[in-house]
Design an enzyme around this catalytic site. Structure first.
Site, mmCIF file in Angstrom:
data_model
loop_
_atom_site.group_PDB
_atom_site.id
_atom_site.type_symbol
_atom_site.label_atom_id
_atom_site.label_comp_id
_atom_site.label_asym_id
_atom_site.label_seq_id
_atom_site.Cartn_x
_atom_site.Cartn_y
_atom_site.Cartn_z
ATOM 1 N N TYR A 65 2.136 -4.471 -6.958
ATOM 2 C CA TYR A 65 1.681 -3.592 -5.888
ATOM 3 C C TYR A 65 1.616 -2.153 -6.410
ATOM 4 C CZ TYR A 65 2.505 -7.440 -2.592
ATOM 5 O OH TYR A 65 2.474 -8.646 -1.922
ATOM 6 N N GLY A 76 -12.656 -8.572 7.140
ATOM 7 C CA GLY A 76 -11.694 -7.492 7.236
ATOM 8 C C GLY A 76 -10.760 -7.660 8.420
ATOM 9 N N ARG A 130 0.804 -1.228 0.000
ATOM 10 C CA ARG A 130 0.000 0.000 0.000
ATOM 11 C C ARG A 130 0.835 1.275 0.000
ATOM 12 N NH1 ARG A 130 -2.300 -3.705 3.470
ATOM 13 N NH2 ARG A 130 -4.400 -4.403 2.894
ATOM 14 N N GLY A 147 1.402 -5.285 6.916
ATOM 15 C CA GLY A 147 0.920 -4.524 5.775
ATOM 16 C C GLY A 147 0.563 -3.084 6.095
#
Length: 303
Positions: A52, A222, A22, A268
């Protein structure tokens, strides 16, 4: 931060790594802060992939690294190849071109580790071997591994390649426990006895391949941390965490690190505060009883 050996290589890596999927969502200044925070916490391993951010994450990382005092030789870089739009591609041409693209975006002469991403059903291991040999002999990739591969898929590759496969990146968390479920439920007829992972955990330990858990704080609905949908496991993580003076977030990572397979968790998050918090897990070693109580709180049954 505790260091472990990555597979049978000579690489000494932090047991917590930073996944940069991210990073394309950050500006250069924000990305530099994330990299520096992880490094200051003892993280020396940064995980990438060509897909990515469609390459933007690797580009942003290299731009941000230049804004820090961290040198290329101070860190280890891993990237991946093989996922394309709607299909997988382990052809020699694609593996080599992917590495060349990653090297350019990361502004480096070499990758410390290259992983083959999700398995290509049309893999021709002879081509993989040729690509690996070319990249290794040119000094562009030091070590190799896989991601999301089964034992026999790995064995097929090993029949042809000359290099050691040192790591396998696999999904694993408190709420995604398939790798351990089947082992716990051997010789039973309940649902958890179904082996979706083909004994990859035991295979990895036998063959000294380091498992790199991805999505370590995710579940079907999630992120499970502080999510009321997963209240019981959060309560248990919080309860046990008080003993070690860490919160439920750090305990979720500590639960993975407690496994004697010596896994390397891929974080992450792109939030510096969370990086610092998760890193506290490296100093925690819970008891067997505590580990199993968290496993049960996640909805798993111990026969």
């Amino acid at each position: 931060m505790k260091k472990i050996k990555l597979g049978r290589s000579d690489l000494s890596v932090s047991e917590i790594a930073l996944g940069c999927m991210r990073m394309d969502k950050l500006d250069v200044k924000e990305a530099a802060e994330v990299i520096e925070t992880a490094y200051d916490e003892g993280v020396n391993f940064y995980d990438h992939a060509d897909i990515y951010g469609k390459g933007e994450s690797e580009q942003r990382f290299s731009e941000a690294l230049k804004k820090t005092s961290i040198k290329r030789d101070d860190i280890l870089l891993q990237s991946k190849a093989g996922i394309r739009s709607g299909f997988f591609d382990f052809s020699k041409e694609h593996i080599i071109s992917t590495v060349e693209g990653s090297l350019k975006r990361l502004d480096t002469d070499y990758l410390d580790v290259l992983l083959l991403h999700r398995p290509d059903a049309l893999v021709e291991p002879e081509e993989v071997a040729e690509a690996f040999n070319q990249l290794h002999s040119a000094g562009k990739v030091k070590h190799f591994g896989v991601s999301n591969h089964s034992p026999l898929q790995i064995e097929l590759l090993k029949k042809y390649i000359d290099q050691e496969l040192i790591a396998n990146q696999l999904q694993f968390s408190v709420m995604h426990t398939g790798m351990v479920d089947a082992g716990i439920h051997v010789n039973t007829k309940n649902e958890n006895s179904i082996d979706h992972d083909r004994a990859i955990l035991d295979y990895s330990r036998i063959n000294d391949m380091t498992i790199q858990p991805w999505s370590p704080v995710h579940a079907e609905k999630g992120v499970f941390l502080n999510n009321p949908e997963y209240q019981e496991v959060n309560d248990k993580l919080t309860e046990i965490g008080k003993k070690y003076d860490v919160d439920n977030e750090a305990m979720a990572i500590a639960w993975i690190l407690r496994h004697p397979a010596e896994m390397q968790v891929i974080l992450g998050t792109m939030t510096p505060e969370r990086i610092r918090n998760y890193s506290k897990a490296s100093g925690v070693t819970m008891t067997r009883e505590e580990w199993y109580s968290i496993y049960r709180a996640a909805g798993n049954i111990v026969p």
